[in-house]
Enzyme design. Structure first.
Site, PDB file in Angstrom:
ATOM      1  N   ASN A  19      -7.023   1.667   2.218  1.00 13.32           N
ATOM      2  CA  ASN A  19      -6.404   2.442   3.293  1.00 13.32           C
ATOM      3  C   ASN A  19      -5.723   3.651   2.657  1.00 13.32           C
ATOM      4  OD1 ASN A  19      -5.040   3.440   5.475  1.00 13.32           O
ATOM      5  ND2 ASN A  19      -3.578   1.738   5.648  1.00 13.32           N
ATOM      6  N   LYS A  64      -4.541   6.266   4.061  1.00 10.35           N
ATOM      7  CA  LYS A  64      -3.467   6.892   4.853  1.00 10.35           C
ATOM      8  C   LYS A  64      -3.619   8.417   4.833  1.00 10.35           C
ATOM      9  CE  LYS A  64      -0.672   2.904   3.752  1.00 10.35           C
ATOM     10  NZ  LYS A  64       0.638   2.311   3.648  1.00 10.35           N
ATOM     11  N   HIS A 116      -1.804  -0.702  12.803  1.00 12.24           N
ATOM     12  CA  HIS A 116      -1.022  -0.589  11.558  1.00 12.24           C
ATOM     13  C   HIS A 116       0.430  -0.266  11.902  1.00 12.24           C
ATOM     14  CE1 HIS A 116       0.417   0.691   7.671  1.00 12.24           C
ATOM     15  NE2 HIS A 116      -0.671   0.179   7.122  1.00 12.24           N
ATOM     16  N   GLU A 120       0.272  -7.735   7.428  1.00 14.66           N
ATOM     17  CA  GLU A 120       0.993  -6.815   6.542  1.00 14.66           C
ATOM     18  C   GLU A 120       2.478  -6.822   6.898  1.00 14.66           C
ATOM     19  OE1 GLU A 120      -1.753  -3.503   4.923  1.00 14.66           O
ATOM     20  OE2 GLU A 120      -1.018  -2.863   6.857  1.00 14.66           O
ATOM     21  N   GLY A 130       4.359  -0.589   0.728  1.00 10.11           N
ATOM     22  CA  GLY A 130       4.864   0.516  -0.082  1.00 10.11           C
ATOM     23  C   GLY A 130       6.188   0.245  -0.778  1.00 10.11           C
ATOM     24  N   LEU A 135      -5.886  -5.440   2.264  1.00  6.99           N
ATOM     25  CA  LEU A 135      -5.827  -4.064   2.743  1.00  6.99           C
ATOM     26  C   LEU A 135      -4.882  -3.351   1.775  1.00  6.99           C
ATOM     27  CD1 LEU A 135      -6.609  -1.993   4.896  1.00  6.99           C
ATOM     28  CD2 LEU A 135      -4.807  -2.882   6.366  1.00  6.99           C
ATOM     29  N   GLY A 190      -3.148   0.008   0.063  1.00  4.90           N
ATOM     30  CA  GLY A 190      -2.759   1.399   0.243  1.00  4.90           C
ATOM     31  C   GLY A 190      -2.705   2.121  -1.089  1.00  4.90           C
TER      32      GLY A 190
HETATM   33  P1  PGA Z   1       0.499  -0.405   0.264  1.00 10.94           P
HETATM   34  O1  PGA Z   1      -0.041  -0.161   1.765  1.00 10.94           O
HETATM   35  O2  PGA Z   1      -0.565  -1.156  -0.466  1.00 10.94           O
HETATM   36  O3  PGA Z   1       0.709   0.982  -0.292  1.00 10.94           O
HETATM   37  O4  PGA Z   1       1.750  -1.177   0.380  1.00 10.94           O
HETATM   38  C1  PGA Z   1      -0.778  -1.128   2.433  1.00 10.94           C
HETATM   39  C2  PGA Z   1      -1.044  -0.704   3.848  1.00 10.94           C
HETATM   40  O5  PGA Z   1      -0.153  -0.127   4.475  1.00 10.94           O
HETATM   41  O6  PGA Z   1      -2.139  -0.913   4.383  1.00 10.94           O
END
Ligand code: PGA
Length: 252
Positions: free
Chosen positions: A10, A12, A100, A170, A176, A232, A234
């Protein structure tokens, strides 16, 4: 182990036309390393990059998804700024992320999510449906209640086919932040969700993923939870090196 494990990138609001190099590196790695057989790799870059990336990587080794879809259930029309399901399908996307937490904060309420899911289904886009509780809900012991509500208010029993839907759990407090739930916590969440989905939707083996600060390190712990069928990802999906290493470590 021969069930499919998903690794979904993902991106973003990140990436530019040069970022195709990252995907190409992943592609080359898997072309050379056929040992990693039971995996599904899906890149969800920003929509402005998707068509050109798909045109460059035409291989079943790598699939593509979008990060959003219009809730308006028609193919074309006077809707400034909207991208219809048909348009998204035309980009080469086979998946779409819906629900999301970052989108829920901006403009996705339960009804919008439900509408978007319908548009996705109509256009034969598979859905990556995200759910998650925030820190205060977790601290009050409300996690499962919140997750069940998110599921019930958006997944219509009569329309959903779990072959076309992936649930990505999630926890918002994990996205994050570098903080990942303990395995005990995750066992409880996934075990309960599985039971709940069986009860309410009569599905035996829903595909459930984990998302939130997945790294090359913690994937080794997360893989112990057999109800988790992938991730998933990010931040760690933006660079091919960490994305590949997550997959390698998972199968090690
Ligand atoms: P992250 O994001 O791996 O950067 O924590 C995951 C997501 O929001 O899908």
């Amino acid at each position: 182990m021969n069930k499919t494990i998903y690794f979904i990138a993902n991106w973003k609001m990140n990436g530019n036309h040069n970022s195709i190099k990252e995907i190409e590196r992943v592609f080359i790695f898997f072309k050379k390393n056929v040992i990693y057989k039971f995996k599904k790799i899906i890149f969800c870059p920003p929509i402005n990059l998707l068509s050109s990336f798909r045109a460059k990587i035409k291989s079943r080794l790598i699939d593509f998804g979008t990060q959003d879809i219009s809730k308006i259930n028609i193919n074309n029309g006077p809707y400034t700024g909207q991208l219809s399901g048909k348009m998204l399908k035309d980009t080469g996307a086979n998946y779409v992320i819906i629900g999301h937490s970052e989108k829920r904060l901006i403009d996705e309420d339960f009804k919008t999510i439900k509408d978007k899911i319908n548009v996705a289904l109509k256009n034969k886009l598979k859905i990556i449906f995200c759910i998650g509780e925030n820190l205060s809900q977790k601290n009050k012991g409300l996690s499962l209640k919140v997750l069940k509500k998110q599921i019930l208010s958006s997944l219509d029993k009569n329309k959903i086919n779990f072959n076309n839907l992936i649930i990505a759990y999630e926890p918002i407090w994990s996205i994050g932040t570098g903080v990942v739930p303990s395995n005990n916590y995750l066992y409880k969440i996934y075990g309960n969700l599985k039971k709940f989905l069986k009860e309410k939707y009569n599905v035996n083996s829903p595909v459930m993923l984990y998302g939130g600060s997945v790294t090359t390190y913690n994937v080794v712990t997360l893989r112990e939870i057999s109800l988790i069928s992938g991730f998933l990802i990010g931040g760690a999906s933006l660079k091919s090196a960490s994305f590949i290493k997550i997959i390698k470590n998972y199968f090690k």
